[in-house]
Motif scaffolding. Structure first.
Motif, PDB file in Angstrom:
ATOM      1  N   LYS A  14       0.840  -1.059   0.147  1.00  0.00           N
ATOM      2  CA  LYS A  14       0.000  -0.040   0.056  1.00  0.00           C
ATOM      3  C   LYS A  14       0.850   1.329  -0.144  1.00  0.00           C
ATOM      4  O   LYS A  14       0.784   2.317  -0.650  1.00  0.00           O
ATOM      5  CB  LYS A  14      -0.786  -0.026   1.178  1.00  0.00           C
ATOM      6  CG  LYS A  14      -1.977  -1.062   1.036  1.00  0.00           C
ATOM      7  CD  LYS A  14      -2.966  -0.771   2.294  1.00  0.00           C
ATOM      8  CE  LYS A  14      -3.982  -1.881   2.251  1.00  0.00           C
ATOM      9  NZ  LYS A  14      -4.790  -1.903   3.388  1.00  0.00           N
ATOM     10  N   GLU A  15       1.887   1.247   0.871  1.00  0.00           N
ATOM     11  CA  GLU A  15       2.781   2.369   0.861  1.00  0.00           C
ATOM     12  C   GLU A  15       3.823   2.498  -0.583  1.00  0.00           C
ATOM     13  O   GLU A  15       3.833   3.437  -1.181  1.00  0.00           O
ATOM     14  CB  GLU A  15       3.908   2.164   1.965  1.00  0.00           C
ATOM     15  CG  GLU A  15       4.826   3.412   2.137  1.00  0.00           C
ATOM     16  CD  GLU A  15       5.706   3.538   3.536  1.00  0.00           C
ATOM     17  OE1 GLU A  15       6.663   4.030   3.593  1.00  0.00           O
ATOM     18  OE2 GLU A  15       5.380   2.482   4.219  1.00  0.00           O
ATOM     19  N   SER A  16       3.984   1.234  -1.031  1.00  0.00           N
ATOM     20  CA  SER A  16       4.976   1.339  -2.215  1.00  0.00           C
ATOM     21  C   SER A  16       4.127   1.740  -3.390  1.00  0.00           C
ATOM     22  O   SER A  16       4.791   2.637  -4.172  1.00  0.00           O
ATOM     23  CB  SER A  16       5.460  -0.118  -2.380  1.00  0.00           C
ATOM     24  OG  SER A  16       6.213  -0.190  -3.615  1.00  0.00           O
ATOM     25  N   ARG A  17       3.093   1.669  -3.257  1.00  0.00           N
ATOM     26  CA  ARG A  17       2.076   1.878  -4.688  1.00  0.00           C
ATOM     27  C   ARG A  17       1.534   3.662  -4.517  1.00  0.00           C
ATOM     28  O   ARG A  17       1.060   4.021  -5.637  1.00  0.00           O
ATOM     29  CB  ARG A  17       0.925   1.042  -5.034  1.00  0.00           C
ATOM     30  CG  ARG A  17      -0.313   1.402  -4.106  1.00  0.00           C
ATOM     31  CD  ARG A  17      -1.150   0.046  -4.396  1.00  0.00           C
ATOM     32  NE  ARG A  17      -1.587  -0.148  -5.678  1.00  0.00           N
ATOM     33  CZ  ARG A  17      -2.354  -1.148  -6.013  1.00  0.00           C
ATOM     34  NH1 ARG A  17      -3.287  -1.869  -4.925  1.00  0.00           N
ATOM     35  NH2 ARG A  17      -2.906  -1.456  -7.302  1.00  0.00           N
ATOM     36  N   ALA A  18       1.821   3.971  -3.389  1.00  0.00           N
ATOM     37  CA  ALA A  18       1.458   5.530  -3.276  1.00  0.00           C
ATOM     38  C   ALA A  18       1.980   6.379  -4.001  1.00  0.00           C
ATOM     39  O   ALA A  18       1.455   7.450  -4.295  1.00  0.00           O
ATOM     40  CB  ALA A  18       1.269   5.657  -1.674  1.00  0.00           C
ATOM     41  N   SER A  19       3.177   6.151  -4.212  1.00  0.00           N
ATOM     42  CA  SER A  19       4.037   7.220  -5.062  1.00  0.00           C
ATOM     43  C   SER A  19       5.353   6.421  -5.602  1.00  0.00           C
ATOM     44  O   SER A  19       5.628   5.352  -4.949  1.00  0.00           O
ATOM     45  CB  SER A  19       4.371   8.454  -4.006  1.00  0.00           C
ATOM     46  OG  SER A  19       5.257   7.965  -3.125  1.00  0.00           O
ATOM     47  N   ARG A  20       6.160   7.338  -6.263  1.00  0.00           N
ATOM     48  CA  ARG A  20       7.319   6.700  -6.828  1.00  0.00           C
ATOM     49  C   ARG A  20       8.556   7.174  -5.740  1.00  0.00           C
ATOM     50  O   ARG A  20       9.643   6.731  -6.045  1.00  0.00           O
ATOM     51  CB  ARG A  20       7.742   7.495  -8.048  1.00  0.00           C
ATOM     52  CG  ARG A  20       6.653   6.846  -9.110  1.00  0.00           C
ATOM     53  CD  ARG A  20       7.294   7.312 -10.530  1.00  0.00           C
ATOM     54  NE  ARG A  20       5.963   6.828 -11.583  1.00  0.00           N
ATOM     55  CZ  ARG A  20       6.606   6.530 -13.079  1.00  0.00           C
ATOM     56  NH1 ARG A  20       7.793   6.666 -13.319  1.00  0.00           N
ATOM     57  NH2 ARG A  20       5.742   6.233 -13.815  1.00  0.00           N
ATOM     58  N   ASP A  21       8.268   7.896  -4.751  1.00  0.00           N
ATOM     59  CA  ASP A  21       9.312   8.425  -3.849  1.00  0.00           C
ATOM     60  C   ASP A  21       9.162   8.156  -2.448  1.00  0.00           C
ATOM     61  O   ASP A  21       9.831   8.969  -1.595  1.00  0.00           O
ATOM     62  CB  ASP A  21       9.518   9.862  -4.262  1.00  0.00           C
ATOM     63  CG  ASP A  21       8.234  10.582  -3.960  1.00  0.00           C
ATOM     64  OD1 ASP A  21       7.360  10.274  -3.464  1.00  0.00           O
ATOM     65  OD2 ASP A  21       8.230  11.998  -4.305  1.00  0.00           O
ATOM     66  N   ASN A  22       8.259   7.321  -2.134  1.00  0.00           N
ATOM     67  CA  ASN A  22       8.108   6.967  -0.811  1.00  0.00           C
ATOM     68  C   ASN A  22       9.212   6.226  -0.166  1.00  0.00           C
ATOM     69  O   ASN A  22       9.935   5.430  -0.896  1.00  0.00           O
ATOM     70  CB  ASN A  22       6.708   6.465  -0.317  1.00  0.00           C
ATOM     71  CG  ASN A  22       6.332   5.166  -0.992  1.00  0.00           C
ATOM     72  OD1 ASN A  22       6.898   4.161  -0.503  1.00  0.00           O
ATOM     73  ND2 ASN A  22       5.677   5.307  -2.081  1.00  0.00           N
TER      74      ASN A  22
END
Length: 543
Positions: A114-122
């Motif tokens: 869920k965190e990984s797919r939230a953005s390209r820079d998390n």
């Protein structure tokens, strides 16, 4: 429990599929307290360890092989306290506990994804395998999913594809990211500190992918087999050079072995590869800093093994894994039960059981095979397995080997549950083969399993010895096992017609009368009926 660092070598491991073993709370699904209830039965078989398929928190799209929390128990199966009861009860009975770790991928409901797919820079942006689309919008390469279609799924949030070797809801972790290694090693520590004795490692050769995302080449049609994926799946049409079985995988396996070592824990890895399964087994178990055991799919094959085929497999193992250790199984939760798959007669079922316990390697028994359970017929309306739903009716999926264990003859659910409906139906034809019925029948297969396991444990040569003098003559397979001054000769007539053999010369003691082992005659020859073994111990042998 005793701290034998080699406890796994030659061990007999009993696989439990928890959804289908014993329901303790009447909801129609097996659970951890159900396993606790049945552990004395498992101990009565004489096995060394249990392997418990996943019970972690999961949305159950792939029945627990899609993990949403590696360090907790799904409420369907109980609680962490229930798992502690499994450990405590098993250890009190002298049984080791191995759990199924699914490290190659998670559920798409896992907080990491869920965190990984939230953005390209998390912070976890690179924890999964993300890639740009081709200029025409198509996936990055030609890799295929075992469950059908492309191995790439588009994500509109990141405007990238992510890799999934299985369901689209099972995104692959990125093993090129050191933080992923650290997180997964922490998972292993969590369970080791809780008392587990080892792991079955799901899809161990799928962990690492080719960083350059190169296309897999086509496979020569003459080399296609269907051990890893069903024949109707075009996954079999590629040579899987780049989507799995990459050399960088050894880096992680060495780290995992180092974590396991202080706990005297052992692991058995599942190697899913059509062309190089045994070679990979050898690579992953070589030396003392990788995995202790692996299994490939050679004896999980579709065609009934002949004497020649078994000899070919054993010879190949000696060639490519002389410094490693194999673990053999005929059945598990992913394949048609071998009683049906090979259309075995009762004598053949006994013969294969005896063979398993005399082969070099460790052994896995899948729940219910000790009863001789055939594959269940599960209608499409009752189907649960997404694999079967995708490829029905040419491939009916894995539900037929996953139906509930049958304990009693007296009710429709076979003593598995008090629920009016179980998660998969209990086949009526299984009730006559229940544990209750088998225990009351002196000729039932379960007693043969106990006797074969006991023979294995009684002889170090069968547990840990070398395998030598491998030979095939017609339908007769023969070999010797040798360890610590003990030598055992084994032969098995894997055909229907009686044969006569001449064992090696020497001073032998006849073994295995309880397994229908043939006794040498006065002339030294042995007459073998169909599926009859000959087992002999060389007196006062010295290594």
């Amino acid at each position: 429990m005793a701290k034998d660092p080699d406890w796994w070598r030659g061990a007999v491991i009993y696989q439990i599929y928890p959804r289908s073993y014993q329901d303790s709370n009447g909801d129609g699904v097996g659970d951890l307290l159900g396993i606790v209830r049945r552990l004395p039965y498992i101990a009565s078989l004489g096995v060394d360890a249990v392997w418990i398929s996943p019970f972690f928190t999961s949305p159950m799209k792939d029945f627990g092989y899609d993990v949403a929390d590696y360090c907790d128990v799904d409420p369907m199966f109980g609680t962490l306290a229930d798992f502690d009861a499994v450990i405590e009860t098993a250890h009190a009975l002298g049984i080791k506990v191995m759990i199924d770790l699914v490290l190659s991928h998670t559920s798409d409901q896992h907080p990491w994804f869920k965190e990984s797919r939230a953005s390209r820079d998390n912070a976890k942006a690179d924890w999964y395998v993300w890639a740009e689309a081709n200029p025409d919008g198509t996936p990055p390469n030609n890799w295929l999913s075992i469950f059908g279609g492309s191995a790439w799924q588009w994500d509109g949030g990141r405007m990238q594809y992510y890799l999934h070797n299985f369901l689209t809801s099972q995104p692959d972790l990125n093993f090129h990211e050191p933080e992923v290694h650290d997180a997964l090693l922490d998972v292993a520590r969590f369970w080791l500190e809780r008392g587990v004795d080892g792991f079955r490692l799901d899809t161990i050769n799928f962990y690492t992918h080719d960083k350059e995302l190169r296309n897999n080449p086509p496979l020569d049609p003459a080399l296609r087999t269907s051990r890893t994926a069903p024949a109707v799946n075009p996954y079999n049409w590629q040579e899987h050079l780049y989507d799995k079985s990459r050399p960088e995988n050894l880096i992680f396996l060495k780290k995992l072995r180092a974590v396991m070592k202080p706990f005297n824990a052992a692991a058995v890895g599942e190697v899913g590869d059509e062309q190089r399964g045994l070679e990979i087994l050898g690579e992953y178990t070589a030396g003392d800093d990788l995995m202790q055991m692996c299994y490939a799919f050679e004896l999980l094959s579709g065609d009934q093994p002949t004497a020649g085929y078994v000899a070919e497999v054993m010879a190949k193992v000696e060639e490519v894994a002389a410094d490693g250790w194999a673990c053999w199984a005929y059945s598990n939760h992913d394949v048609t039960r071998h009683a049906t798959r090979w259309q075995l007669t009762p004598p053949a079922l006994r013969g294969f059981t005896t063979l398993m316990m005399c082969l070099k390697g460790s052994a896995c028994i899948y729940q219910g095979e000790e009863l001789g359970l055939p594959e269940a017929e599960v209608g499409f309306d009752d189907l649960q397995d997404p694999y079967g739903i995708e490829f029905w009716p040419e491939f009916k999926g894995r539900d037929g080997c996953r139906t509930p264990m049958v304990w009693e003859r007296s009710n429709a659910s076979g003593g598995f549950s008090t629920a009016p409906r179980t998660w998969l139906p209990v086949p009526g034809e299984h009730l006559a083969l229940s544990v209750e019925a088998a225990e009351a029948d002196p000729g039932a297969l379960i007693h043969h399993y106990r006797r074969a396991i006991a023979l294995r444990h009684a002889h170090p040569a069968l547990m840990k010895g070398t395998l030598e003098a491998l030979a095939v003559e017609g339908n007769v397979l023969s070999f010797t096992r040798r360890h610590a001054g003990e030598e055992i000769f084994f032969a098995l007539n894997m055909g229907e017609a009686p044969v006569t053999i001449t064992p090696p010369a020497g001073d032998w003691t006849w073994l295995g009368a309880e397994l229908n082992s043939a006794h040498p005659g006065a002339d030294g020859k042995v007459h073998l009926g169909h599926w009859q073994p000959c087992i002999m111990l060389r007196a006062k042998a010295r290594a």
